[in-house]
Design a protein around this motif. Structure first.
Motif, PDB file in Angstrom:
ATOM      1  N   MET A  69     -29.557  54.911 -50.016  1.00 48.08           N
ATOM      2  CA  MET A  69     -29.006  54.711 -51.367  1.00 48.08           C
ATOM      3  C   MET A  69     -27.526  55.060 -51.401  1.00 48.08           C
ATOM      4  N   ALA A  70     -26.771  54.255 -52.098  1.00 50.05           N
ATOM      5  CA  ALA A  70     -25.329  54.509 -52.187  1.00 50.05           C
ATOM      6  C   ALA A  70     -25.060  55.758 -53.032  1.00 50.05           C
ATOM      7  N   LYS A  71     -24.093  56.568 -52.588  1.00 53.20           N
ATOM      8  CA  LYS A  71     -23.653  57.687 -53.422  1.00 53.20           C
ATOM      9  C   LYS A  71     -22.615  57.174 -54.405  1.00 53.20           C
ATOM     10  N   LEU A  72     -22.726  57.641 -55.648  1.00 49.60           N
ATOM     11  CA  LEU A  72     -21.817  57.151 -56.685  1.00 49.60           C
ATOM     12  C   LEU A  72     -20.806  58.235 -57.059  1.00 49.60           C
ATOM     13  N   ILE A  73     -19.531  57.848 -57.056  1.00 53.76           N
ATOM     14  CA  ILE A  73     -18.464  58.758 -57.470  1.00 53.76           C
ATOM     15  C   ILE A  73     -17.805  58.183 -58.723  1.00 53.76           C
ATOM     16  N   ALA A  74     -18.067  58.806 -59.869  1.00 50.81           N
ATOM     17  CA  ALA A  74     -17.464  58.350 -61.125  1.00 50.81           C
ATOM     18  C   ALA A  74     -16.080  58.995 -61.276  1.00 50.81           C
ATOM     19  N   ILE A  75     -15.120  58.214 -61.734  1.00 48.25           N
ATOM     20  CA  ILE A  75     -13.776  58.743 -61.956  1.00 48.25           C
ATOM     21  C   ILE A  75     -13.505  58.681 -63.455  1.00 48.25           C
ATOM     22  N   ALA A  76     -13.342  59.847 -64.069  1.00 52.28           N
ATOM     23  CA  ALA A  76     -13.291  59.871 -65.525  1.00 52.28           C
ATOM     24  C   ALA A  76     -12.267  60.867 -66.061  1.00 52.28           C
ATOM     25  N   HIS A  77     -11.664  60.515 -67.149  1.00 50.51           N
ATOM     26  CA  HIS A  77     -10.834  61.374 -68.001  1.00 50.51           C
ATOM     27  C   HIS A  77     -10.513  60.499 -69.199  1.00 50.51           C
ATOM     28  N   GLN A  78     -10.787  61.008 -70.388  1.00 49.80           N
ATOM     29  CA  GLN A  78     -10.661  60.157 -71.573  1.00 49.80           C
ATOM     30  C   GLN A  78      -9.231  59.700 -71.850  1.00 49.80           C
ATOM     31  N   LYS A  79      -8.271  60.318 -71.188  1.00 49.17           N
ATOM     32  CA  LYS A  79      -6.883  59.949 -71.441  1.00 49.17           C
ATOM     33  C   LYS A  79      -6.483  58.803 -70.501  1.00 49.17           C
ATOM     34  N   GLY A  80      -5.717  57.851 -71.033  1.00 46.72           N
ATOM     35  CA  GLY A  80      -5.209  56.780 -70.179  1.00 46.72           C
ATOM     36  C   GLY A  80      -3.986  57.260 -69.416  1.00 46.72           C
ATOM     37  N   GLY A  81      -3.687  56.590 -68.322  1.00 44.42           N
ATOM     38  CA  GLY A  81      -2.457  56.859 -67.595  1.00 44.42           C
ATOM     39  C   GLY A  81      -2.446  58.117 -66.754  1.00 44.42           C
ATOM     40  N   VAL A  82      -3.617  58.679 -66.461  1.00 47.56           N
ATOM     41  CA  VAL A  82      -3.653  59.880 -65.619  1.00 47.56           C
ATOM     42  C   VAL A  82      -3.882  59.543 -64.141  1.00 47.56           C
ATOM     43  N   GLY A  83      -4.125  58.253 -63.877  1.00 47.69           N
ATOM     44  CA  GLY A  83      -4.259  57.830 -62.481  1.00 47.69           C
ATOM     45  C   GLY A  83      -5.673  57.516 -62.030  1.00 47.69           C
ATOM     46  N   LYS A  84      -6.582  57.320 -62.983  1.00 48.23           N
ATOM     47  CA  LYS A  84      -7.971  57.010 -62.613  1.00 48.23           C
ATOM     48  C   LYS A  84      -8.039  55.776 -61.707  1.00 48.23           C
ATOM     49  N   SER A  85      -7.462  54.685 -62.192  1.00 50.42           N
ATOM     50  CA  SER A  85      -7.592  53.427 -61.449  1.00 50.42           C
ATOM     51  C   SER A  85      -6.826  53.473 -60.137  1.00 50.42           C
ATOM     52  N   THR A  86      -5.668  54.134 -60.164  1.00 47.61           N
ATOM     53  CA  THR A  86      -4.842  54.247 -58.952  1.00 47.61           C
ATOM     54  C   THR A  86      -5.577  55.040 -57.880  1.00 47.61           C
ATOM     55  N   LEU A  87      -6.172  56.158 -58.269  1.00 47.66           N
ATOM     56  CA  LEU A  87      -6.894  56.981 -57.301  1.00 47.66           C
ATOM     57  C   LEU A  87      -8.184  56.292 -56.866  1.00 47.66           C
ATOM     58  N   ALA A  88      -8.838  55.603 -57.810  1.00 46.21           N
ATOM     59  CA  ALA A  88     -10.072  54.893 -57.451  1.00 46.21           C
ATOM     60  C   ALA A  88      -9.798  53.918 -56.310  1.00 46.21           C
ATOM     61  N   LEU A  89      -8.763  53.134 -56.461  1.00 45.74           N
ATOM     62  CA  LEU A  89      -8.456  52.127 -55.436  1.00 45.74           C
ATOM     63  C   LEU A  89      -8.020  52.773 -54.122  1.00 45.74           C
ATOM     64  N   ASN A  90      -7.128  53.740 -54.216  1.00 49.09           N
ATOM     65  CA  ASN A  90      -6.617  54.356 -52.984  1.00 49.09           C
ATOM     66  C   ASN A  90      -7.669  55.178 -52.263  1.00 49.09           C
ATOM     67  N   LEU A  91      -8.515  55.868 -53.029  1.00 45.48           N
ATOM     68  CA  LEU A  91      -9.607  56.605 -52.394  1.00 45.48           C
ATOM     69  C   LEU A  91     -10.620  55.638 -51.779  1.00 45.48           C
ATOM     70  N   ALA A  92     -10.863  54.528 -52.474  1.00 37.38           N
ATOM     71  CA  ALA A  92     -11.817  53.551 -51.936  1.00 37.38           C
ATOM     72  C   ALA A  92     -11.305  53.005 -50.598  1.00 37.38           C
ATOM     73  N   TYR A  93     -10.037  52.688 -50.529  1.00 36.62           N
ATOM     74  CA  TYR A  93      -9.471  52.228 -49.254  1.00 36.62           C
ATOM     75  C   TYR A  93      -9.608  53.300 -48.181  1.00 36.62           C
ATOM     76  N   ARG A  94      -9.268  54.520 -48.535  1.00 35.77           N
ATOM     77  CA  ARG A  94      -9.291  55.603 -47.557  1.00 35.77           C
ATOM     78  C   ARG A  94     -10.725  55.909 -47.109  1.00 35.77           C
ATOM     79  N   PHE A  95     -11.645  55.948 -48.075  1.00 36.66           N
ATOM     80  CA  PHE A  95     -13.049  56.206 -47.737  1.00 36.66           C
ATOM     81  C   PHE A  95     -13.608  55.102 -46.840  1.00 36.66           C
ATOM     82  N   SER A  96     -13.117  53.880 -47.015  1.00 37.58           N
ATOM     83  CA  SER A  96     -13.695  52.766 -46.250  1.00 37.58           C
ATOM     84  C   SER A  96     -13.421  52.909 -44.756  1.00 37.58           C
ATOM     85  N   LYS A  97     -12.482  53.794 -44.401  1.00 39.55           N
ATOM     86  CA  LYS A  97     -12.274  54.057 -42.969  1.00 39.55           C
ATOM     87  C   LYS A  97     -13.373  54.950 -42.411  1.00 39.55           C
ATOM     88  N   GLU A  98     -14.039  55.683 -43.294  1.00 37.91           N
ATOM     89  CA  GLU A  98     -15.071  56.637 -42.853  1.00 37.91           C
ATOM     90  C   GLU A  98     -16.480  56.101 -43.066  1.00 37.91           C
TER      91      GLU A  98
END
Ligand SMILES: Nc1ncnc2c1ncn2[C@@H]1O[C@H](COP(=O)(O)OP(=O)(O)O)[C@@H](O)[C@H]1O
Ligand SMILES: [Mg+2]
Length: 198
Positions: A1-30
């Motif tokens: 089963m896939a492990k799910l990592i939710a990225i959350a903070h009710q405020k916009g512009g804190v970097g949720k989407s930026t970190l989601a993408l960059n972490l996803a790229y980095r994790f994909s190496k592992e």
């Protein structure tokens, strides 16, 4: 089963989407990694046809995500508290809460953290961590922010500084393909910490 990592903070512009993408790229190496967004209009879904090298899945609920052939799936969320945030957290293995170090950002984080704590009461094995993002090179502000955050009793993970590379290197491979070695190093550290906690 896939492990799910939710990225959350009710405020916009804190970097949720930026970190989601960059972490996803980095994790994909592992591990086998994908990315999705509970908000079909969200920036992660809009990137779907542009980015290369990472699978961006349509969000069809957490039960269907868990059965997908990935080790880890990052779930980006919109900049407001969706009413099904608790079920999302309960279905997740880890909640990553990015925040800026500003007073209003720290104030706004409380609502998200309370939801995480509520979810952890029902599911004690749910992990969570705060990441200070866009940290400016004025260390005293950051240490004050850290003090404010300590009361929440959640791990404060490796911090990510404010770096231009995040604005201009994302379409294929994220910042790891860029030349900012310090940014790469910070992302490495954050990746290691999350993998250890998972
Ligand atoms: N560490 C960082 N350094 C510099 N800019 C950043 C950093 N993280 C995010 N950004 C920028 O901040 C803006 C908001 O980020 P975004 O990921 O869209 O936030 P959110 O998804 O929480 O609304 C974007 O322009 C993004 O490029
Ligand atoms: Mg976003």
């Amino acid at each position: 089963m896939a492990k799910l990592i939710a990225i959350a903070h009710q405020k916009g512009g804190v970097g949720k989407s930026t970190l989601a993408l960059n972490l996803a790229y980095r994790f994909s190496k592992e591990v086998k990694t994908a990315l999705t967004d509970t908000d079909p209009q969200g920036s992660t879904m809009q990137l779907r046809d542009i980015v290369e090298g990472i699978d961006i899945l349509e969000y069809e609920g957490t039960s269907s995500l868990k059965t997908k052939p990935y080790d880890v799936i990052f779930i980006d969320t919109p900049p407001y508290l969706i009413e099904n945030m608790i079920p999302l957290f309960l279905a997740s293995d880890f909640v990553l809460i990015p925040t800026k170090a500003g007073v209003t950002d720290i104030m706004a984080i409380r609502a998200t953290i309370e939801l995480v704590k509520e979810a952890q009461k029902k599911k004690p094995e749910l992990k969570a961590g705060i990441v200070l993002n866009m940290v400016k090179p004025r260390a005293n502000i950051t240490s004050e922010a850290k003090k404010e955050l300590e009361v929440f009793d959640l791990p404060i993970l490796a911090e990510i500084r404010d770096r231009v590379v995040f604005n201009n290197t994302f379409l294929s491979g994220g910042i790891s393909t860029g030349s900012d070695q310090q940014a790469i190093q910070e992302l490495e550290q954050l990746t290691k910490e999350i993998l250890n906690l998972l």
